[in-house]
Design a protein around this motif. Structure first.
Motif, PDB file in Angstrom:
ATOM      1  N   THR A 145       0.865  -1.181   0.000  1.00  0.00           N
ATOM      2  CA  THR A 145       0.000   0.000   0.000  1.00  0.00           C
ATOM      3  C   THR A 145       0.902   1.231   0.000  1.00  0.00           C
ATOM      4  O   THR A 145       2.020   1.201   0.511  1.00  0.00           O
ATOM      5  CB  THR A 145      -0.933   0.063   1.231  1.00  0.00           C
ATOM      6  OG1 THR A 145      -0.137   0.099   2.426  1.00  0.00           O
ATOM      7  CG2 THR A 145      -1.869  -1.127   1.275  1.00  0.00           C
ATOM      8  N   GLY A 146       0.419   2.313  -0.559  1.00  0.00           N
ATOM      9  CA  GLY A 146       1.209   3.539  -0.606  1.00  0.00           C
ATOM     10  C   GLY A 146       1.662   3.852  -2.013  1.00  0.00           C
ATOM     11  O   GLY A 146       1.616   3.016  -2.915  1.00  0.00           O
ATOM     12  N   VAL A 147       2.094   5.082  -2.209  1.00  0.00           N
ATOM     13  CA  VAL A 147       2.483   5.546  -3.536  1.00  0.00           C
ATOM     14  C   VAL A 147       3.710   4.785  -4.016  1.00  0.00           C
ATOM     15  O   VAL A 147       4.486   4.234  -3.234  1.00  0.00           O
ATOM     16  CB  VAL A 147       2.770   7.059  -3.539  1.00  0.00           C
ATOM     17  CG1 VAL A 147       1.522   7.835  -3.186  1.00  0.00           C
ATOM     18  CG2 VAL A 147       3.907   7.408  -2.572  1.00  0.00           C
ATOM     19  N   LEU A 148       3.867   4.750  -5.333  1.00  0.00           N
ATOM     20  CA  LEU A 148       4.997   4.083  -5.952  1.00  0.00           C
ATOM     21  C   LEU A 148       5.417   4.912  -7.150  1.00  0.00           C
ATOM     22  O   LEU A 148       4.569   5.402  -7.896  1.00  0.00           O
ATOM     23  CB  LEU A 148       4.604   2.674  -6.396  1.00  0.00           C
ATOM     24  CG  LEU A 148       5.734   1.712  -6.733  1.00  0.00           C
ATOM     25  CD1 LEU A 148       6.467   1.300  -5.459  1.00  0.00           C
ATOM     26  CD2 LEU A 148       5.183   0.464  -7.418  1.00  0.00           C
ATOM     27  N   ARG A 149       6.719   5.062  -7.318  1.00  0.00           N
ATOM     28  CA  ARG A 149       7.193   5.833  -8.475  1.00  0.00           C
ATOM     29  C   ARG A 149       6.774   5.141  -9.764  1.00  0.00           C
ATOM     30  O   ARG A 149       6.889   3.928  -9.906  1.00  0.00           O
ATOM     31  CB  ARG A 149       8.715   5.981  -8.418  1.00  0.00           C
ATOM     32  CG  ARG A 149       9.206   6.901  -7.310  1.00  0.00           C
ATOM     33  CD  ARG A 149      10.703   7.082  -7.375  1.00  0.00           C
ATOM     34  NE  ARG A 149      11.405   5.833  -7.118  1.00  0.00           N
ATOM     35  CZ  ARG A 149      11.726   5.404  -5.895  1.00  0.00           C
ATOM     36  NH1 ARG A 149      11.391   6.133  -4.837  1.00  0.00           N
ATOM     37  NH2 ARG A 149      12.371   4.270  -5.731  1.00  0.00           N
ATOM     38  N   GLY A 150       6.305   5.924 -10.706  1.00  0.00           N
ATOM     39  CA  GLY A 150       5.877   5.344 -11.971  1.00  0.00           C
ATOM     40  C   GLY A 150       4.455   5.764 -12.308  1.00  0.00           C
ATOM     41  O   GLY A 150       3.809   6.534 -11.589  1.00  0.00           O
ATOM     42  N   ASN A 151       3.961   5.237 -13.382  1.00  0.00           N
ATOM     43  CA  ASN A 151       2.633   5.615 -13.870  1.00  0.00           C
ATOM     44  C   ASN A 151       1.570   4.720 -13.238  1.00  0.00           C
ATOM     45  O   ASN A 151       1.055   3.797 -13.863  1.00  0.00           O
ATOM     46  CB  ASN A 151       2.599   5.500 -15.400  1.00  0.00           C
ATOM     47  CG  ASN A 151       1.284   5.993 -15.970  1.00  0.00           C
ATOM     48  OD1 ASN A 151       0.587   6.788 -15.346  1.00  0.00           O
ATOM     49  ND2 ASN A 151       0.933   5.510 -17.146  1.00  0.00           N
ATOM     50  N   ALA A 177       1.224  -3.482   3.908  1.00  0.00           N
ATOM     51  CA  ALA A 177       2.634  -3.099   3.956  1.00  0.00           C
ATOM     52  C   ALA A 177       2.797  -1.598   3.804  1.00  0.00           C
ATOM     53  O   ALA A 177       2.060  -0.953   3.054  1.00  0.00           O
ATOM     54  CB  ALA A 177       3.404  -3.819   2.850  1.00  0.00           C
ATOM     55  N   HIS A 178       3.744  -1.048   4.526  1.00  0.00           N
ATOM     56  CA  HIS A 178       4.061   0.382   4.528  1.00  0.00           C
ATOM     57  C   HIS A 178       2.954   1.217   5.175  1.00  0.00           C
ATOM     58  O   HIS A 178       3.026   2.442   5.157  1.00  0.00           O
ATOM     59  CB  HIS A 178       4.336   0.911   3.124  1.00  0.00           C
ATOM     60  CG  HIS A 178       5.227   0.033   2.307  1.00  0.00           C
ATOM     61  ND1 HIS A 178       6.524  -0.223   2.666  1.00  0.00           N
ATOM     62  CD2 HIS A 178       5.006  -0.657   1.154  1.00  0.00           C
ATOM     63  CE1 HIS A 178       7.073  -1.038   1.767  1.00  0.00           C
ATOM     64  NE2 HIS A 178       6.172  -1.319   0.851  1.00  0.00           N
ATOM     65  N   ALA A 200      -1.412  -3.265  10.148  1.00  0.00           N
ATOM     66  CA  ALA A 200      -0.520  -2.313   9.473  1.00  0.00           C
ATOM     67  C   ALA A 200       0.914  -2.769   9.658  1.00  0.00           C
ATOM     68  O   ALA A 200       1.337  -3.089  10.770  1.00  0.00           O
ATOM     69  CB  ALA A 200      -0.700  -0.912  10.042  1.00  0.00           C
ATOM     70  N   GLU A 201       1.654  -2.781   8.562  1.00  0.00           N
ATOM     71  CA  GLU A 201       3.059  -3.171   8.628  1.00  0.00           C
ATOM     72  C   GLU A 201       3.932  -1.939   8.418  1.00  0.00           C
ATOM     73  O   GLU A 201       3.644  -1.109   7.552  1.00  0.00           O
ATOM     74  CB  GLU A 201       3.336  -4.226   7.561  1.00  0.00           C
ATOM     75  CG  GLU A 201       4.710  -4.838   7.675  1.00  0.00           C
ATOM     76  CD  GLU A 201       5.215  -5.242   6.313  1.00  0.00           C
ATOM     77  OE1 GLU A 201       5.307  -6.433   6.053  1.00  0.00           O
ATOM     78  OE2 GLU A 201       5.509  -4.337   5.503  1.00  0.00           O
ATOM     79  N   LEU A 202       4.999  -1.823   9.201  1.00  0.00           N
ATOM     80  CA  LEU A 202       5.751  -0.578   9.294  1.00  0.00           C
ATOM     81  C   LEU A 202       6.938  -0.473   8.338  1.00  0.00           C
ATOM     82  O   LEU A 202       7.729   0.462   8.446  1.00  0.00           O
ATOM     83  CB  LEU A 202       6.248  -0.391  10.732  1.00  0.00           C
ATOM     84  CG  LEU A 202       5.154  -0.309  11.797  1.00  0.00           C
ATOM     85  CD1 LEU A 202       5.769  -0.143  13.174  1.00  0.00           C
ATOM     86  CD2 LEU A 202       4.191   0.832  11.496  1.00  0.00           C
ATOM     87  N   THR A 203       7.073  -1.398   7.405  1.00  0.00           N
ATOM     88  CA  THR A 203       8.190  -1.363   6.467  1.00  0.00           C
ATOM     89  C   THR A 203       8.303   0.000   5.790  1.00  0.00           C
ATOM     90  O   THR A 203       7.357   0.478   5.170  1.00  0.00           O
ATOM     91  CB  THR A 203       8.013  -2.443   5.388  1.00  0.00           C
ATOM     92  OG1 THR A 203       7.997  -3.713   6.014  1.00  0.00           O
ATOM     93  CG2 THR A 203       9.138  -2.390   4.376  1.00  0.00           C
ATOM     94  N   GLY A 204       9.459   0.633   5.922  1.00  0.00           N
ATOM     95  CA  GLY A 204       9.719   1.910   5.257  1.00  0.00           C
ATOM     96  C   GLY A 204       9.081   3.122   5.899  1.00  0.00           C
ATOM     97  O   GLY A 204       9.312   4.248   5.451  1.00  0.00           O
ATOM     98  N   THR A 205       8.296   2.932   6.953  1.00  0.00           N
ATOM     99  CA  THR A 205       7.577   4.070   7.539  1.00  0.00           C
ATOM    100  C   THR A 205       8.399   4.820   8.578  1.00  0.00           C
ATOM    101  O   THR A 205       8.027   5.927   8.976  1.00  0.00           O
ATOM    102  CB  THR A 205       6.271   3.600   8.211  1.00  0.00           C
ATOM    103  OG1 THR A 205       6.591   2.735   9.320  1.00  0.00           O
ATOM    104  CG2 THR A 205       5.385   2.849   7.233  1.00  0.00           C
ATOM    105  N   LEU A 231       0.314  -3.687  14.897  1.00  0.00           N
ATOM    106  CA  LEU A 231       1.432  -3.158  14.117  1.00  0.00           C
ATOM    107  C   LEU A 231       2.466  -4.263  13.920  1.00  0.00           C
ATOM    108  O   LEU A 231       2.780  -4.997  14.860  1.00  0.00           O
ATOM    109  CB  LEU A 231       2.085  -1.976  14.830  1.00  0.00           C
ATOM    110  CG  LEU A 231       1.280  -0.682  14.922  1.00  0.00           C
ATOM    111  CD1 LEU A 231       2.052   0.347  15.736  1.00  0.00           C
ATOM    112  CD2 LEU A 231       0.966  -0.134  13.547  1.00  0.00           C
ATOM    113  N   ILE A 232       3.006  -4.379  12.712  1.00  0.00           N
ATOM    114  CA  ILE A 232       3.976  -5.406  12.380  1.00  0.00           C
ATOM    115  C   ILE A 232       5.247  -4.740  11.858  1.00  0.00           C
ATOM    116  O   ILE A 232       5.174  -3.841  11.028  1.00  0.00           O
ATOM    117  CB  ILE A 232       3.409  -6.364  11.324  1.00  0.00           C
ATOM    118  CG1 ILE A 232       2.199  -7.120  11.901  1.00  0.00           C
ATOM    119  CG2 ILE A 232       4.466  -7.342  10.826  1.00  0.00           C
ATOM    120  CD1 ILE A 232       1.485  -7.986  10.890  1.00  0.00           C
TER     121      ILE A 232
END
Length: 237
Positions: A145-151, A177-178, A200-205, A231-232
């Motif tokens: 989940t969350g924004v990703l670079r690209g179109n 995730a995220h 909710a998983e905290l990877t990159g947050t 929280l994970i």
């Protein structure tokens, strides 16, 4: 208490050094287990790299799930690694469910999907069969989940679009995730408050500069509404 580190992508030996030559790590399953233990974790959740054109293969030429099982076996650390399978929910739906059953029988304990990279239409009712199968097999679903670079059109990948599936299948655990990153964190929080099977998983947050960084005062909202237990902790690459 058993401590599990989630969302870890090991790669074949020699691949990570080319991507991050100054990291001092090799990114293999064996290195992943070592790092996990060093950080105080008892188990690590390992995900094979995906093989789509806009997500590099990272040295895995084909059949990423088979590669992961072989890598775990060769590292002789199966007792420490929890494998999650990579599946595409909308390609050959019947075959996907059969594949899910096969991989679950071979020891995979969960599923990872990536709606943006896999171009999954989260609003497609056909996904219901995928979530129903995961629920029946007791497999948690970890989704980006969350924004990703690209179109990637933002409106097609909002976390709230998963609501019909978590509502219809209360027995399936959906791990976001995220945590949606800062732009979508409140949507993830709303799902967590409404559905006890959403985590909710905290990877990159936790890292400023990350695409999914969430300022601590925002993350504290999870604690303040009594959901800290959902929280994970995860690491990604």
């Amino acid at each position: 208490m058993l401590k599990i580190m989630s969302h870890c992508h090991p790669v074949p030996e020699g691949v990570f050094e080319k991507l991050q030559p100054n990291a001092g790590l090799d990114g293999t399953v064996r290195e992943l287990v070592r790092c996990g233990r060093e950080l105080g974790f008892d188990r690590v959740v390992a995900l094979a790299p995906d093989l789509l054109s806009d997500d590099p293969g990272f040295g895995v030429e084909s059949r990423p799930n088979e590669w992961l099982l072989q890598a775990i076996e060769e590292a002789a650390c199966g007792e420490c690694v929890i494998p999650f399978m990579r599946l595409h929910p909308q390609r050959d739906p019947e075959g996907t469910v059969e594949r899910m059953e096969e991989l679950a029988a071979r020891g995979f304990a969960g599923i990872k999907i990536h709606p943006e990279i896999q171009r999954i239409d989260i609003t497609d009712p056909a996904l219901d069969a995928f979530f129903a199968a995961a629920e029946r097999l007791g497999l948690p679903v970890l989704t980006h989940t969350g924004v990703l670079r690209g179109n990637f059109p933002l409106g097609r990948y909002e976390p709230r679009l998963f609501e019909p599936f978590v509502a219809a299948h209360p027995g399936v655990t959906l791990i976001m995730a995220h945590a949606g990153g800062a732009p979508y964190f409140r949507q993830v929080l709303a799902l967590m408050q409404s559905y006890p099977n959403v985590y909710a998983e905290l990877t990159g947050t936790l890292t400023p500069g990350s695409a999914w960084y969430i300022p601590p005062p925002e993350l504290y909202l999870v604690r303040d509404v009594g959901l800290r237990g959902r929280l994970i902790y995860g690491t990604d690459w």
